[in-house]
Enzyme design. Sequence first.
Site, PDB file in Angstrom:
ATOM      1  N   ASP A   1       4.768 -11.175  -8.993  1.00 26.93           N
ATOM      2  CA  ASP A   1       3.966 -10.005  -8.608  1.00 26.93           C
ATOM      3  C   ASP A   1       2.593 -10.017  -9.287  1.00 26.93           C
ATOM      4  O   ASP A   1       1.593  -9.647  -8.681  1.00 26.93           O
ATOM      5  CB  ASP A   1       4.743  -8.731  -9.002  1.00 26.93           C
TER       6      ASP A   1
ATOM      7  N   LYS B   1      -0.525 -10.015  -1.420  1.00 28.69           N
ATOM      8  CA  LYS B   1       0.249 -10.845  -2.308  1.00 28.69           C
ATOM      9  C   LYS B   1       1.549 -10.108  -2.654  1.00 28.69           C
ATOM     10  O   LYS B   1       1.557  -8.894  -2.511  1.00 28.69           O
ATOM     11  CB  LYS B   1      -0.547 -11.161  -3.580  1.00 28.69           C
TER      12      LYS B   1
ATOM     13  N   HIS C   1      -2.819 -12.189 -10.039  1.00 24.94           N
ATOM     14  CA  HIS C   1      -3.838 -11.542 -10.869  1.00 24.94           C
ATOM     15  C   HIS C   1      -4.115 -12.275 -12.189  1.00 24.94           C
ATOM     16  O   HIS C   1      -5.266 -12.492 -12.564  1.00 24.94           O
ATOM     17  CB  HIS C   1      -3.430 -10.098 -11.205  1.00 24.94           C
TER      18      HIS C   1
ATOM     19  N   GLU D   1       0.433  -2.372 -18.161  1.00 25.56           N
ATOM     20  CA  GLU D   1       0.581  -1.137 -17.367  1.00 25.56           C
ATOM     21  C   GLU D   1       1.502  -0.193 -18.123  1.00 25.56           C
ATOM     22  O   GLU D   1       2.520  -0.634 -18.670  1.00 25.56           O
ATOM     23  CB  GLU D   1       1.215  -1.458 -16.015  1.00 25.56           C
TER      24      GLU D   1
ATOM     25  N   LYS E   1       5.126  -4.168 -17.300  1.00 27.75           N
ATOM     26  CA  LYS E   1       5.211  -2.751 -16.951  1.00 27.75           C
ATOM     27  C   LYS E   1       5.816  -1.997 -18.122  1.00 27.75           C
ATOM     28  O   LYS E   1       6.484  -2.577 -18.968  1.00 27.75           O
ATOM     29  CB  LYS E   1       6.088  -2.574 -15.718  1.00 27.75           C
TER      30      LYS E   1
ATOM     31  N   PHE F   1      10.360  -3.904  12.274  1.00 24.43           N
ATOM     32  CA  PHE F   1       9.594  -5.160  12.164  1.00 24.43           C
ATOM     33  C   PHE F   1      10.278  -6.303  12.911  1.00 24.43           C
ATOM     34  O   PHE F   1       9.628  -7.223  13.358  1.00 24.43           O
ATOM     35  CB  PHE F   1       9.425  -5.572  10.693  1.00 24.43           C
TER      36      PHE F   1
ATOM     37  N   LYS G   1      -2.230   1.654 -20.343  1.00 26.26           N
ATOM     38  CA  LYS G   1      -2.843   0.861 -19.269  1.00 26.26           C
ATOM     39  C   LYS G   1      -4.096   0.205 -19.830  1.00 26.26           C
ATOM     40  O   LYS G   1      -5.005   0.896 -20.314  1.00 26.26           O
ATOM     41  CB  LYS G   1      -3.193   1.800 -18.114  1.00 26.26           C
TER      42      LYS G   1
ATOM     43  N   LYS H   1     -12.225  -6.453  -7.863  1.00 27.38           N
ATOM     44  CA  LYS H   1     -12.632  -5.531  -8.940  1.00 27.38           C
ATOM     45  C   LYS H   1     -14.047  -5.881  -9.400  1.00 27.38           C
ATOM     46  O   LYS H   1     -14.342  -7.046  -9.675  1.00 27.38           O
ATOM     47  CB  LYS H   1     -11.657  -5.628 -10.123  1.00 27.38           C
TER      48      LYS H   1
ATOM     49  N   ARG I   1       9.192   1.878  10.300  1.00 26.90           N
ATOM     50  CA  ARG I   1      10.490   2.184  10.920  1.00 26.90           C
ATOM     51  C   ARG I   1      10.739   3.679  11.039  1.00 26.90           C
ATOM     52  O   ARG I   1      11.478   4.127  11.893  1.00 26.90           O
ATOM     53  CB  ARG I   1      11.623   1.638  10.034  1.00 26.90           C
TER      54      ARG I   1
ATOM     55  N   ASP J   1      -5.798 -10.617  -2.977  1.00 28.70           N
ATOM     56  CA  ASP J   1      -5.458 -10.435  -4.387  1.00 28.70           C
ATOM     57  C   ASP J   1      -6.505  -9.433  -4.860  1.00 28.70           C
ATOM     58  O   ASP J   1      -7.673  -9.793  -5.055  1.00 28.70           O
ATOM     59  CB  ASP J   1      -5.599 -11.760  -5.149  1.00 28.70           C
ATOM     60  N   HIS J   2      -6.112  -8.180  -4.997  1.00 32.57           N
ATOM     61  CA  HIS J   2      -7.141  -7.140  -5.172  1.00 32.57           C
ATOM     62  C   HIS J   2      -7.926  -7.289  -6.484  1.00 32.57           C
ATOM     63  O   HIS J   2      -8.998  -6.732  -6.630  1.00 32.57           O
ATOM     64  CB  HIS J   2      -6.569  -5.726  -4.999  1.00 32.57           C
TER      65      HIS J   2
HETATM   66  C1  BG6 Z   1      -0.272  -4.912  -7.768  1.00 34.90           C
HETATM   67  C2  BG6 Z   1       1.153  -5.096  -8.205  1.00 34.90           C
HETATM   68  O1  BG6 Z   1      -0.750  -6.074  -7.142  1.00 34.90           O
HETATM   69  O2  BG6 Z   1      -1.081  -4.625  -8.897  1.00 34.90           O
HETATM   70  C3  BG6 Z   1       1.636  -3.870  -8.941  1.00 34.90           C
HETATM   71  O3  BG6 Z   1       1.969  -5.339  -7.076  1.00 34.90           O
HETATM   72  C4  BG6 Z   1       0.706  -3.477 -10.058  1.00 34.90           C
HETATM   73  O4  BG6 Z   1       2.946  -4.074  -9.457  1.00 34.90           O
HETATM   74  C5  BG6 Z   1      -0.730  -3.427  -9.566  1.00 34.90           C
HETATM   75  O5  BG6 Z   1       1.104  -2.224 -10.538  1.00 34.90           O
HETATM   76  C6  BG6 Z   1      -1.709  -3.241 -10.717  1.00 34.90           C
HETATM   77  O6  BG6 Z   1      -2.992  -3.092 -10.188  1.00 34.90           O
HETATM   78  P1  BG6 Z   1      -4.146  -2.358 -11.017  1.00 34.90           P
HETATM   79  O7  BG6 Z   1      -5.354  -2.504 -10.165  1.00 34.90           O
HETATM   80  O8  BG6 Z   1      -3.688  -0.933 -11.179  1.00 34.90           O
HETATM   81  O9  BG6 Z   1      -4.243  -3.060 -12.333  1.00 34.90           O
END
Ligand code: BG6
Length: 518
Positions: free
Chosen positions: A262, A175, A267, A243, A371, A96, A376, A209, A53, A204-205
């Site tokens: 989230d 996600k 995850h 985190e 969080k 959007f 971490k 990994k 935007r 879903d990253h």
């Molecule tokens: C994301 C969440 O999918 O993953 C975030 O939306 C989170 O809130 C993050 O901080 C954590 O990812 P990683 O790879 O740093 O553990």
Amino acid sequence: MDTQIPGKITSPFVMVIFGVTGDLTQRKLIPALFHLFQKKLLPERFYIVGFSRRPYTSEDFKEFLEQAIKKYHQHNFSESQWHEFIGKCYYQQGDFGEAQGYLDLIGKLKEFDDFLSSCVPRFFYLATPPDNYPEILKYLHSTKLSEGCLPASLRQALPAGGQGSDKWTKIMIEKPFGKDLDDATKLDEKLAQFFNEEQIYRIDHYLGKEAVQNILAFRFGNTIFDPVWNNRFIDHVQITIAENLGVETRGNFFEGVGTLRDMAQSHLLQLMTAITMREPQRLDAEGIRDARTASIKEIVCIEPAQVETRIVRGQYGKGNSYTSGKNEQLLSYRKERNVSPVSNTETFVALKLFTTDGLWDGVPFYLRTGKRLQRKATEIAVIFKEPKLKMLGKGEKEVVANTLTFQIEPTQGIELTLNAKKVGFERIFNQVPMNFTYRTPDGLPEAYEKLLVDVMRGDQTLFTRTDEVQASWKLISRISQRWQEEKDPGFPNYPAGSWGPKAAEELIQKDGRAWILQ
Ligand code: BG6
């Protein structure tokens, strides 16, 4: 160990990122794309179009990306490479929920097609909050952007925007995929109207990994683990995604989502599946996705009456952090930017889960994520049963259960603790670690790098399938529904910089166990 470089991708592409000014794009997507470019893993011809935007000029946009890359890129930065990369980035201003931005986008994409005299495959990346997905999909469809390019020979004959074959488009969706089971089902129905399943990449990253992919390689590639991977030998499993960061600049997004949706729906459950999944029947994308989905479906749903005893939710209050070596005062969640001062959004969740897979009958899985925790760290600890040791005498030091730990963050590796006799005349045992850590000159590929390369290659193995997503929502939606009925969760209930609410300690302590990661 050598990081394998995939075969060079030669087919050009244009990636349109919706929500380009958001946290994800700055923190992950642009650094990943730039690093792939530095490693010469992107095709010669590619274009990135940011859609948002904000009334940015092309120069403002480039300036914005430059600030992001300087903040988040973790590799050697080269001005000349950046200059070349940024020359391939374009901006498209648009709301959007209004057609105009999409219509303008058609014109921009056609310029690329015309320049290359071919249909440039289009990847649409939805990196916005999930609330925006339905309207983006609606306009991708109504403007026919979802149909991809129309070959030049036909373009004159058909109306503007008219596109062509769906083989020229792919859609990538971040996600959380919806807000609950109903919402995810509706979103899937909408997607299915405009795209085939082969065009849809649900992200879903954690699946990208390296250390997570290695869990399966380690389990299925070493026959010594198969006989002990069950309830005869394993006592319980602990999974932690901790985190130290708070909600940062993402208050707007996070308020409507919370940690259960989230982190847990995606995850955490994926990490549990990496442990419980049975060996796939076939090693292609569908074989692996079948095995993953079957395993998620086996996780036992929590009944409303069990939510209180099996699930803990938390929200951070103010606190202190010592991670940087000095004492830093931390704000409570309710004081963060774009967060309601009376918010009941959870920033922590712990769950005790079981699976119906007979191999794991009676084995509890303790999962937690939050969080503003002390540091971490992401780890899965598989705790074996206590050895039935007959050889210890009175007063001699005891052996303890073996633990196999998959370390995912900040270090990546695997550690097995064994009991060994101490050197000397007494029969005293201590615990010795056997470990494996990755040693690579350039570090491990970032999860997003791996996933982006897979989208370009058309490999869907590491992307969640619709039945997989639905199975995880089935479990999670029951919990969130129960929480909605209970109006006052008593937040905040843990200080920032701690290991979470006391109730999360008690969740595992009442079973005579304790969290290992502290
Ligand atoms: C994301 C969440 O999918 O993953 C975030 O939306 C989170 O809130 C993050 O901080 C954590 O990812 P990683 O790879 O740093 O553990």
